[in-house]
Design a protein around this motif. Structure first.
Motif, PDB file in Angstrom:
ATOM      1  N   ASP A 211      -1.109 -70.630 -30.264  1.00  0.00           N
ATOM      2  CA  ASP A 211       0.229 -70.081 -30.020  1.00  0.00           C
ATOM      3  C   ASP A 211       0.823 -69.488 -31.290  1.00  0.00           C
ATOM      4  OD1 ASP A 211       0.059 -70.909 -27.400  1.00  0.00           O
ATOM      5  OD2 ASP A 211       1.313 -72.693 -27.677  1.00  0.00           O
ATOM      6  N   LEU A 212       0.598 -70.165 -32.417  1.00  0.00           N
ATOM      7  CA  LEU A 212       1.135 -69.690 -33.693  1.00  0.00           C
ATOM      8  C   LEU A 212       0.408 -68.433 -34.169  1.00  0.00           C
ATOM      9  CD1 LEU A 212       1.552 -73.131 -35.485  1.00  0.00           C
ATOM     10  CD2 LEU A 212       3.364 -71.711 -34.491  1.00  0.00           C
ATOM     11  N   ASP A 213      -0.907 -68.396 -33.974  1.00  0.00           N
ATOM     12  CA  ASP A 213      -1.664 -67.207 -34.358  1.00  0.00           C
ATOM     13  C   ASP A 213      -1.233 -65.999 -33.533  1.00  0.00           C
ATOM     14  OD1 ASP A 213      -3.086 -68.754 -36.170  1.00  0.00           O
ATOM     15  OD2 ASP A 213      -4.736 -69.144 -34.769  1.00  0.00           O
ATOM     16  N   ASP A 214      -1.094 -66.208 -32.224  1.00  0.00           N
ATOM     17  CA  ASP A 214      -0.656 -65.110 -31.352  1.00  0.00           C
ATOM     18  C   ASP A 214       0.726 -64.618 -31.757  1.00  0.00           C
ATOM     19  OD1 ASP A 214      -2.999 -65.432 -29.962  1.00  0.00           O
ATOM     20  OD2 ASP A 214      -2.092 -66.466 -28.253  1.00  0.00           O
ATOM     21  N   ASP A 215       1.610 -65.559 -32.086  1.00  0.00           N
ATOM     22  CA  ASP A 215       2.973 -65.225 -32.444  1.00  0.00           C
ATOM     23  C   ASP A 215       3.013 -64.348 -33.691  1.00  0.00           C
ATOM     24  OD1 ASP A 215       5.916 -66.033 -31.801  1.00  0.00           O
ATOM     25  OD2 ASP A 215       5.753 -66.363 -33.957  1.00  0.00           O
ATOM     26  N   ALA A 216       2.195 -64.680 -34.689  1.00  0.00           N
ATOM     27  CA  ALA A 216       2.152 -63.888 -35.914  1.00  0.00           C
ATOM     28  C   ALA A 216       1.620 -62.486 -35.635  1.00  0.00           C
ATOM     29  CB  ALA A 216       1.290 -64.594 -36.954  1.00  0.00           C
ATOM     30  N   THR A 217       0.623 -62.395 -34.772  1.00  0.00           N
ATOM     31  CA  THR A 217       0.061 -61.089 -34.413  1.00  0.00           C
ATOM     32  C   THR A 217       1.093 -60.213 -33.729  1.00  0.00           C
ATOM     33  OG1 THR A 217      -2.154 -62.049 -34.178  1.00  0.00           O
ATOM     34  CG2 THR A 217      -1.749 -59.934 -33.086  1.00  0.00           C
ATOM     35  N   LEU A 218       1.993 -60.834 -32.966  1.00  0.00           N
ATOM     36  CA  LEU A 218       3.033 -60.094 -32.254  1.00  0.00           C
ATOM     37  C   LEU A 218       4.169 -59.646 -33.161  1.00  0.00           C
ATOM     38  CD1 LEU A 218       3.082 -62.369 -29.094  1.00  0.00           C
ATOM     39  CD2 LEU A 218       2.354 -59.965 -29.156  1.00  0.00           C
ATOM     40  N   GLY A 219       4.167 -60.121 -34.422  1.00  0.00           N
ATOM     41  CA  GLY A 219       5.121 -59.600 -35.389  1.00  0.00           C
ATOM     42  C   GLY A 219       6.184 -60.561 -35.890  1.00  0.00           C
ATOM     43  N   PHE A 220       5.998 -61.865 -35.650  1.00  0.00           N
ATOM     44  CA  PHE A 220       7.045 -62.822 -35.998  1.00  0.00           C
ATOM     45  C   PHE A 220       6.644 -63.714 -37.167  1.00  0.00           C
ATOM     46  CE2 PHE A 220       8.377 -61.638 -31.798  1.00  0.00           C
ATOM     47  CZ  PHE A 220       9.758 -61.729 -31.842  1.00  0.00           C
ATOM     48  N   ALA A 221       7.586 -63.927 -38.074  1.00  0.00           N
ATOM     49  CA  ALA A 221       7.528 -65.028 -39.036  1.00  0.00           C
ATOM     50  C   ALA A 221       8.373 -66.161 -38.459  1.00  0.00           C
ATOM     51  CB  ALA A 221       8.059 -64.594 -40.388  1.00  0.00           C
ATOM     52  N   ILE A 222       8.263 -67.359 -39.019  1.00  0.00           N
ATOM     53  CA  ILE A 222       8.940 -68.523 -38.454  1.00  0.00           C
ATOM     54  C   ILE A 222       9.633 -69.326 -39.553  1.00  0.00           C
ATOM     55  CG2 ILE A 222       8.702 -70.658 -37.120  1.00  0.00           C
ATOM     56  CD1 ILE A 222       6.162 -69.541 -35.892  1.00  0.00           C
ATOM     57  N   VAL A 223      10.892 -69.671 -39.300  1.00  0.00           N
ATOM     58  CA  VAL A 223      11.578 -70.695 -40.093  1.00  0.00           C
ATOM     59  C   VAL A 223      11.810 -71.861 -39.133  1.00  0.00           C
ATOM     60  CG1 VAL A 223      13.564 -71.321 -41.483  1.00  0.00           C
ATOM     61  CG2 VAL A 223      12.730 -68.959 -41.503  1.00  0.00           C
ATOM     62  N   PRO A 224      10.902 -72.838 -39.125  1.00  0.00           N
ATOM     63  CA  PRO A 224      11.031 -73.926 -38.146  1.00  0.00           C
ATOM     64  C   PRO A 224      12.176 -74.870 -38.474  1.00  0.00           C
ATOM     65  CG  PRO A 224       9.210 -74.359 -39.634  1.00  0.00           C
ATOM     66  CD  PRO A 224       9.709 -72.990 -39.972  1.00  0.00           C
ATOM     67  N   SER A 225      12.582 -75.623 -37.485  1.00  0.00           N
ATOM     68  CA  SER A 225      13.698 -76.550 -37.663  1.00  0.00           C
ATOM     69  C   SER A 225      13.415 -77.575 -38.751  1.00  0.00           C
ATOM     70  CB  SER A 225      13.991 -77.253 -36.331  1.00  0.00           C
ATOM     71  OG  SER A 225      15.069 -78.134 -36.441  1.00  0.00           O
ATOM     72  N   VAL A 226      12.155 -77.956 -38.912  1.00  0.00           N
ATOM     73  CA  VAL A 226      11.819 -78.989 -39.904  1.00  0.00           C
ATOM     74  C   VAL A 226      12.093 -78.528 -41.333  1.00  0.00           C
ATOM     75  CG1 VAL A 226      10.121 -80.160 -38.464  1.00  0.00           C
ATOM     76  CG2 VAL A 226       9.395 -78.257 -39.924  1.00  0.00           C
ATOM     77  N   GLU A 227      12.282 -77.229 -41.561  1.00  0.00           N
ATOM     78  CA  GLU A 227      12.565 -76.741 -42.908  1.00  0.00           C
ATOM     79  C   GLU A 227      14.063 -76.670 -43.212  1.00  0.00           C
ATOM     80  OE1 GLU A 227      10.550 -73.224 -44.131  1.00  0.00           O
ATOM     81  OE2 GLU A 227       8.646 -73.800 -43.212  1.00  0.00           O
ATOM     82  N   MET A 228      14.899 -76.983 -42.221  1.00  0.00           N
ATOM     83  CA  MET A 228      16.334 -76.855 -42.436  1.00  0.00           C
ATOM     84  C   MET A 228      16.841 -77.739 -43.565  1.00  0.00           C
ATOM     85  SD  MET A 228      18.051 -74.569 -40.852  1.00  0.00           S
ATOM     86  CE  MET A 228      19.575 -75.245 -41.510  1.00  0.00           C
ATOM     87  N   ASP A 229      16.362 -78.969 -43.626  1.00  0.00           N
ATOM     88  CA  ASP A 229      16.861 -79.888 -44.657  1.00  0.00           C
ATOM     89  C   ASP A 229      16.543 -79.380 -46.053  1.00  0.00           C
ATOM     90  OD1 ASP A 229      17.935 -81.610 -42.823  1.00  0.00           O
ATOM     91  OD2 ASP A 229      16.231 -82.987 -42.803  1.00  0.00           O
ATOM     92  N   ASP A 230      15.373 -78.771 -46.233  1.00  0.00           N
ATOM     93  CA  ASP A 230      14.983 -78.274 -47.549  1.00  0.00           C
ATOM     94  C   ASP A 230      15.657 -76.949 -47.885  1.00  0.00           C
ATOM     95  OD1 ASP A 230      13.310 -80.456 -47.997  1.00  0.00           O
ATOM     96  OD2 ASP A 230      11.585 -79.461 -47.098  1.00  0.00           O
ATOM     97  N   LEU A 231      15.758 -76.046 -46.907  1.00  0.00           N
ATOM     98  CA  LEU A 231      16.294 -74.715 -47.164  1.00  0.00           C
ATOM     99  C   LEU A 231      17.812 -74.680 -47.123  1.00  0.00           C
ATOM    100  CD1 LEU A 231      13.887 -72.443 -45.072  1.00  0.00           C
ATOM    101  CD2 LEU A 231      14.009 -72.609 -47.562  1.00  0.00           C
ATOM    102  N   GLY A 232      18.396 -75.411 -46.150  1.00  0.00           N
ATOM    103  CA  GLY A 232      19.822 -75.302 -45.898  1.00  0.00           C
ATOM    104  C   GLY A 232      20.158 -73.954 -45.283  1.00  0.00           C
ATOM    105  N   ALA A 233      21.370 -73.809 -44.828  1.00  0.00           N
ATOM    106  CA  ALA A 233      21.783 -72.570 -44.178  1.00  0.00           C
ATOM    107  C   ALA A 233      21.660 -71.369 -45.113  1.00  0.00           C
ATOM    108  CB  ALA A 233      23.220 -72.703 -43.669  1.00  0.00           C
TER     109      ALA A 233
END
Length: 327
Positions: A211-233
């Protein structure tokens, strides 16, 4: 100031710079009067329109809980407490631009193919009158025809997609048009700028790593919810800016990007989502982008309590309208 002659109903309204705004809450209680979004005028009550709020009460594309067809009415009802000035963005969105409620599209609930065509035609028609459209859904199926309409006006679009799910799957039970497939179809149809699209807040189990490989091929990068604590808004906002640049941007917000504790009234809830404060902070950063359109989808009031989800969605819409306002 309040102007008692600015609508056919002679309701006292707040006007500024020649733009007709909300019903004046100091003269008419917020729980009274027509339930347009934020108590704004209807599209037939003004001559010039900058932004139209359009409802699409359709949910025949859902794969789990139905009920998002009642989302537009629920969001409008929950928007009665919105006020004219947004201090977080230092803008009065209804004074800086003429915002109206364009009502709902009448969409066939029994034929997804016909509904998709109707939504595209309806969005194109409203875009001929308004510079931009903010759409209230409805399930996420509606984003595909909305992107068709916007891409016809702007060319391939950078999509910033806030959602617990990727929505780039191929089919469900052989159906190509569902709430889990709009961005795959949009990518296949050439509606997306495949160098500039981004998911924000995705989480939960997938069918496989493919699913992730297909998603990247379709043109999307991802900022998943699990990165919110490290990145912040602020960090997420920087990721979005770096990804989309100065391209035309369409923001699609599935309310289930919020944790179910903040938005229980939705069709496919996933735990571990964004807080309301995080989501609104990220949306405010869109004011620096070329935001050409947006939608708020998957509000299902049958699973809501005390308008928790409706209020969240109405504030999401308010921040989007504020981000669209010229500075």
């Amino acid at each position: 100031m309040a102007d008692e002659s600015s609508s056919p109903q002679s309701l006292p309204r707040i006007t500024e710079g020649g733009r007709i705004g909300q019903v004046d809450a100091t003269a008419v209680p917020r729980f009274a009067g027509p339930p347009t979004f934020a108590r704004l005028p209807r599209i037939d009550e003004v001559s010039d329109v900058d932004v139209a709020v359009l409802g699409v009460p359709f949910d025949a594309g859902v794969s789990y809980r139905p009920g998002a067809r009642f989302g537009p009415a629920h969001i409008r009802e929950s928007s009665r407490l919105l006020r004219p000035y947004n201090p977080a963005q230092d803008v009065s969105p209804f004074a800086a631009q003429q915002v109206v409620d364009a009502g709902d599209l009448a969409v066939n609930p029994f034929s997804i193919d016909e509904a998709v065509d109707t939504i595209e035609a309806g969005a194109r028609s409203v875009l001929e009158r308004a510079g931009r459209v903010l759409t209230l859904g409805g399930d996420h199926t509606i984003t595909l025809p909305l992107l068709r309409a916007h891409a016809a006006a702007h060319g391939p679009i950078a999509v910033v997609h806030f959602d617990a799910h990727l929505d780039t799957w191929d089919t469900y039970f052989g159906a190509r048009y569902t709430h889990g497939t709009p961005f795959r179809r949009a990518s296949e149809e050439g509606l997306l700028d495949k160098e500039a699209c981004l998911h924000v807040g995705s989480r939960g189990p997938l069918y496989s790593a493919q699913d992730l490989d297909d998603d990247a091929t379709l043109g999307f990068a991802i900022v998943p919810s699990v990165e919110m604590d490290d990145l912040g808004a602020r960090g997420v906002a920087e990721r979005i800016r770096d990804r989309v640049g100065d391209r035309p941007v369409y923001a699609s917000i599935d309310i289930d990007v919020l944790d179910p504790g903040f938005a229980p009234g939705t069709g496919t809830p996933e735990t571990g989502g964004l807080t309301g404060r995080e989501l609104l902070a990220i949306l405010r950063s869109l004011s620096t982008l070329n935001l050409v359109g947006a939608d708020v989808v998957e509000v299902a009031p049958a699973y809501d309590h005390a308008e928790v989800t409706g209020i969240a969605a109405s504030h999401v819409a308010y921040e989007l309208l504020s981000a669209m306002a010229p500075r």
